[in-house]
Design an enzyme around this catalytic site. Structure first.
Site, PDB file in Angstrom:
ATOM      1  N   ASP A  46       0.847  -1.205   0.000  1.00  0.00           N
ATOM      2  CA  ASP A  46       0.000   0.000   0.000  1.00  0.00           C
ATOM      3  C   ASP A  46       0.880   1.252   0.000  1.00  0.00           C
ATOM      4  O   ASP A  46       0.372   2.373  -0.108  1.00  0.00           O
ATOM      5  CB  ASP A  46      -1.005  -0.014   1.164  1.00  0.00           C
ATOM      6  CG  ASP A  46      -0.354  -0.047   2.533  1.00  0.00           C
ATOM      7  OD1 ASP A  46       0.892  -0.107   2.613  1.00  0.00           O
ATOM      8  OD2 ASP A  46      -1.100  -0.006   3.538  1.00  0.00           O
ATOM      9  N   SER A  47       2.207   1.057   0.063  1.00  0.00           N
ATOM     10  CA  SER A  47       3.124   2.179  -0.156  1.00  0.00           C
ATOM     11  C   SER A  47       2.938   2.757  -1.555  1.00  0.00           C
ATOM     12  O   SER A  47       3.461   3.835  -1.851  1.00  0.00           O
ATOM     13  CB  SER A  47       4.575   1.726   0.038  1.00  0.00           C
ATOM     14  OG  SER A  47       4.838   0.541  -0.680  1.00  0.00           O
ATOM     15  N   LYS A 115      -0.858  -9.783   2.866  1.00  0.00           N
ATOM     16  CA  LYS A 115      -0.186  -9.306   4.082  1.00  0.00           C
ATOM     17  C   LYS A 115      -1.120  -8.347   4.796  1.00  0.00           C
ATOM     18  O   LYS A 115      -1.797  -7.548   4.151  1.00  0.00           O
ATOM     19  CB  LYS A 115       1.114  -8.584   3.692  1.00  0.00           C
ATOM     20  CG  LYS A 115       1.792  -7.858   4.844  1.00  0.00           C
ATOM     21  CD  LYS A 115       3.136  -7.296   4.465  1.00  0.00           C
ATOM     22  CE  LYS A 115       3.121  -5.873   3.942  1.00  0.00           C
ATOM     23  NZ  LYS A 115       2.467  -4.877   4.798  1.00  0.00           N
ATOM     24  N   GLU A 117      -1.370  -5.823   8.527  1.00  0.00           N
ATOM     25  CA  GLU A 117      -0.616  -5.240   9.644  1.00  0.00           C
ATOM     26  C   GLU A 117      -1.266  -5.584  10.970  1.00  0.00           C
ATOM     27  O   GLU A 117      -2.493  -5.586  11.089  1.00  0.00           O
ATOM     28  CB  GLU A 117      -0.559  -3.712   9.480  1.00  0.00           C
ATOM     29  CG  GLU A 117       0.221  -3.272   8.256  1.00  0.00           C
ATOM     30  CD  GLU A 117       0.339  -1.755   8.140  1.00  0.00           C
ATOM     31  OE1 GLU A 117      -0.039  -1.034   9.091  1.00  0.00           O
ATOM     32  OE2 GLU A 117       0.822  -1.299   7.086  1.00  0.00           O
ATOM     33  N   GLU A 184       9.032  -4.744  10.590  1.00  0.00           N
ATOM     34  CA  GLU A 184       9.438  -3.435  10.050  1.00  0.00           C
ATOM     35  C   GLU A 184      10.018  -2.570  11.162  1.00  0.00           C
ATOM     36  O   GLU A 184       9.383  -2.372  12.210  1.00  0.00           O
ATOM     37  CB  GLU A 184       8.235  -2.725   9.399  1.00  0.00           C
ATOM     38  CG  GLU A 184       8.629  -1.350   8.858  1.00  0.00           C
ATOM     39  CD  GLU A 184       7.594  -0.691   7.966  1.00  0.00           C
ATOM     40  OE1 GLU A 184       6.564  -1.329   7.635  1.00  0.00           O
ATOM     41  OE2 GLU A 184       7.811   0.477   7.594  1.00  0.00           O
TER      42      GLU A 184
HETATM   43  O1  KIV Z   1       3.304  -1.061   1.679  1.00  0.00           O
HETATM   44  C1  KIV Z   1       4.462  -1.431   1.848  1.00  0.00           C
HETATM   45  O2  KIV Z   1       5.334  -1.288   1.000  1.00  0.00           O
HETATM   46  C2  KIV Z   1       4.771  -2.053   3.122  1.00  0.00           C
HETATM   47  C3  KIV Z   1       6.201  -2.015   3.539  1.00  0.00           C
HETATM   48  C4  KIV Z   1       6.558  -0.666   4.030  1.00  0.00           C
HETATM   49  C5  KIV Z   1       6.474  -3.019   4.574  1.00  0.00           C
HETATM   50  O3  KIV Z   1       3.912  -2.505   3.801  1.00  0.00           O
END
Ligand code: KIV
Length: 284
Positions: A46-47, A115, A117, A184
């Site tokens: 989500d980055s 994934k 969090e 992280e």
């Molecule tokens: O969205 C992402 O790239 C991530 C990383 C910062 C771990 O979750």
């Protein structure tokens, strides 16, 4: 094309002590490059909210955006293990919604895992997604979607007391049945302890060397993302510099009449040029 890696291959890599390489990816061409480079895993993170859309953080990112980018990455990297990152509010409300969102990643974008969090507090979500037959990667330590509660994008577990809940989260995630874990921004001492204790691959971003594999954000690695650079980033290229230089040269060439040149033009077919010139002289 090589055979696609499965989560079992990743577990075997841990058992053999082979480091797992992981990068984020958001689009088709970058996914192609990553697969050619031999990356083991791609995270459609989500980055992408910051790296692709220019948002200030990850919170505004939607499921639809994640799906579109995951589809593009899958097309570019058909043989790589692709992880879809569950965006904020795609799993927080209920187990049912978490399963529905995770299922979309598989049905619409053919990812290999999702994934999410959080540790102890999302265990029921992790179990529900696992019960649907989906591979889950936990993500603890610095969790950007809840960075407001953490007081910002800060490293986690830097005191003994702060390390204990990170370790409890890791244990709970493995006990729940998740097959992968991402740490992280936690100290290497804590990461190494977790990696040694857990049977599942423990990957790190900003968690030091003593983990089973490394993740970085591809936009940082290639030197594209310019808003800020976390301490754990190593830049391997300067695409921003290369891109701005190339685009400036284009602008200057057009303004100075140096582009286009003869080799860039579609001339009329043989004999047609003369006919055309005669016809224009008649001024029809
Ligand atoms: O969205 C992402 O790239 C991530 C990383 C910062 C771990 O979750």
């Amino acid at each position: 094309m090589s055979t696609k890696k499965s989560v079992l291959d990743l577990h075997q890599m841990k058992a053999r002590g082979e480091k797992i390489t992981w990068l984020t990816g958001y689009d088709y061409p970058t996914a192609l490059f990553e697969e050619q480079a031999g990356v083991d895993m791609i995270l459609v993170g989500d980055s992408l909210g910051m790296c692709v859309y220019g948002y200030a953080g990850t919170v505004p990112v939607t499921m639809d955006q994640c799906i579109v980018h995951s589809e593009a990455v899958r097309r570019g990297a058909p043989a790589t293990f692709v992880v879809g990152d569950m965006p904020f509010m795609s799993y927080q409300v209920s187990d049912e919604e978490a399963v529905r969102s995770a299922g979309r990643f598989l049905k619409e974008a053919s990812v290999d895992a999702v994934k999410l969090e959080g540790g102890v507090r999302v265990i029921s979500r992790i179990k529900a997604i696992l019960d649907a037959g989906i591979v889950v990667c936990g993500h603890i330590g610095l969790t950007p979607q809840s960075s407001g509660q953490l007081g910002g994008h800060k490293a986690q577990g830097r005191t003994l007391e702060a390390a204990k809940p990170v370790i409890e989260d890791a244990r709970a995630i493995e006990r729940a049945g998740a097959q992968l874990l991402l740490l992280e921004a936690v100290p290497p001492e804590v990461a190494g302890f977790i990696r040694a204790e857990l049977a599942i691959p423990v990957l790190g971003i900003g968690a030091g060397e003593d983990v089973d594999g490394q993740l970085l954000i591809v936009s940082d690695v290639l030197g594209e993302f310019q808003a800020f650079t976390p301490k754990f980033v190593k830049k391997y290229a300067d695409l921003a510099g290369v891109s701005v230089a190339a685009l400036t040269e284009y602008v200057n060439d057009v303004r100075a009449g140096r582009f286009p040149e003869e080799q860039h033009c579609y001339r009329m077919l043989e004999g047609e040029g003369e006919k055309f010139a005669d016809w224009t002289k008649e001024r029809p």
